[in-house]
Design an enzyme around this catalytic site. Structure first.
Site, PDB file in Angstrom:
ATOM      1  N   ARG A  83       0.791  -1.229   0.000  1.00 44.72           N
ATOM      2  CA  ARG A  83       0.000   0.000   0.000  1.00 44.72           C
ATOM      3  C   ARG A  83       0.828   1.287   0.000  1.00 44.72           C
ATOM      4  NH1 ARG A  83      -5.124  -0.873   4.043  1.00 44.72           N
ATOM      5  NH2 ARG A  83      -3.510  -0.753   5.656  1.00 44.72           N
ATOM      6  N   ASP A  84       2.147   1.171  -0.127  1.00 45.44           N
ATOM      7  CA  ASP A  84       2.951   2.394  -0.197  1.00 45.44           C
ATOM      8  C   ASP A  84       4.182   2.171  -1.070  1.00 45.44           C
ATOM      9  OD1 ASP A  84       3.578   5.036   0.316  1.00 45.44           O
ATOM     10  OD2 ASP A  84       4.574   4.632   2.219  1.00 45.44           O
ATOM     11  N   LEU A  85       4.002   1.456  -2.180  1.00 45.05           N
ATOM     12  CA  LEU A  85       5.122   1.228  -3.096  1.00 45.05           C
ATOM     13  C   LEU A  85       5.469   2.520  -3.828  1.00 45.05           C
ATOM     14  CD1 LEU A  85       4.211  -2.206  -4.745  1.00 45.05           C
ATOM     15  CD2 LEU A  85       6.047  -1.764  -3.099  1.00 45.05           C
ATOM     16  N   ASN A  89      10.848   3.831  -1.392  1.00 45.71           N
ATOM     17  CA  ASN A  89      10.703   2.660  -0.528  1.00 45.71           C
ATOM     18  C   ASN A  89      11.324   1.400  -1.131  1.00 45.71           C
ATOM     19  OD1 ASN A  89       9.462   4.015   1.522  1.00 45.71           O
ATOM     20  ND2 ASN A  89       7.379   3.405   0.978  1.00 45.71           N
TER      21      ASN A  89
END
Length: 255
Positions: A83-85, A89
């Site tokens: 949910r935060d690619l 990151n």
């Protein structure tokens, strides 16, 4: 903090940094230790590649995307969404290792979602918001990172799927597929989705653009690209989840 450590610790894959220990110190503070990764973020790699660094060929960049696909296919098989690619990151090690980092917004599909990842409208922000140590020093000017309703920093929304940007409850594998497609868009064009060169927009402005419609077509930004790569990126970033690749292995196979 605990969920981040527990989720990461359960993902035993070369593309996820291993957790060595989780505990409480003498002062009662929770801690975890993990492998130290030496290298660059994919954001830094992209900047070097499009500045003309000869080492970062298109083929090498696509190999990085394939490694991300493999790590995320494993996570999805374990029932975990990231949910935060985004490029910041992803870490690229000195010897070609590729790691998917920062699982702080991840969700285990078998459990009730413990996080409210909807984005707070900017009018909610004020200097009175309490900040943890992690968020200390982040002010509420227009270029501050986006915050979820739980108060987590989500950073730039340029890689966020439209359904996640709208705050829809049902976010699945297709949302991570979209984010990886947005990473591919950045690597192939040298441009962050929704932010063409020379255009500046606050995080909240980009968040609204993501909800409103697609970014500038990749084929127009980079007309020299093979049509197949453009088609792969467009399918991964389709506005409707059902029109995207059904999973990471399908995307990897086409790549």
């Amino acid at each position: 903090f605990l969920e981040d450590a527990q989720i990461t610790g359960q993902l035993d894959h070369p593309g996820v940094v291993p957790i060595h220990e989780l505990g409480v110190d003498d002062a009662g503070r929770v801690f975890f230790t993990m492998k130290l990764v030496r290298g660059q973020t994919l954001k830094e790699v992209a900047q070097e590649a499009h500045a003309g660094a000869s080492a970062w060929t298109r083929t090498r960049l696509l190999e990085i995307v394939l490694r991300i696909c493999e790590a995320m296919a494993y996570a999805h098989a374990k029932g975990v969404l990231h949910r935060d690619l985004k490029p910041a990151n992803i870490m690229v090690g000195r010897f070609g290792e590729v790691y998917v980092m920062d699982w702080g917004l991840a969700r285990v599909l078998a459990r009730a979602d413990s996080k409210d990842v909807r984005i707070k409208p900017d009018e909610v922000h004020s200097s009175s918001i309490l900040l943890t140590d992690r968020r200390e020093g982040i002010d509420s000017n227009p270029d501050s990172p986006l915050y979820t309703f739980d108060g987590d920093i989500i950073g730039t929304p340029a890689y966020m799927s439209p359904e996640q940007a709208r705050g829809q409850a049902q976010i699945g594998v297709a949302s991570d597929v979209y984010s990886l497609g947005a990473i591919l868009y950045h690597l192939l064009s040298g441009t962050v989705p929704y932010l063409p060169p020379g255009v500046k927009g606050s995080f909240h402005t980009v968040w609204r653009w993501v909800q409103a419609g697609p970014p500038e077509p990749l084929g127009e930004l980079a007309p020299h690209l093979p049509a197949e790569l453009v088609a792969i990126c467009e399918q991964a970033m389709a506005r409707e989840p059902a029109q995207r690749y059904p999973d990471m292995p399908s995307l990897a196979e086409d790549l």
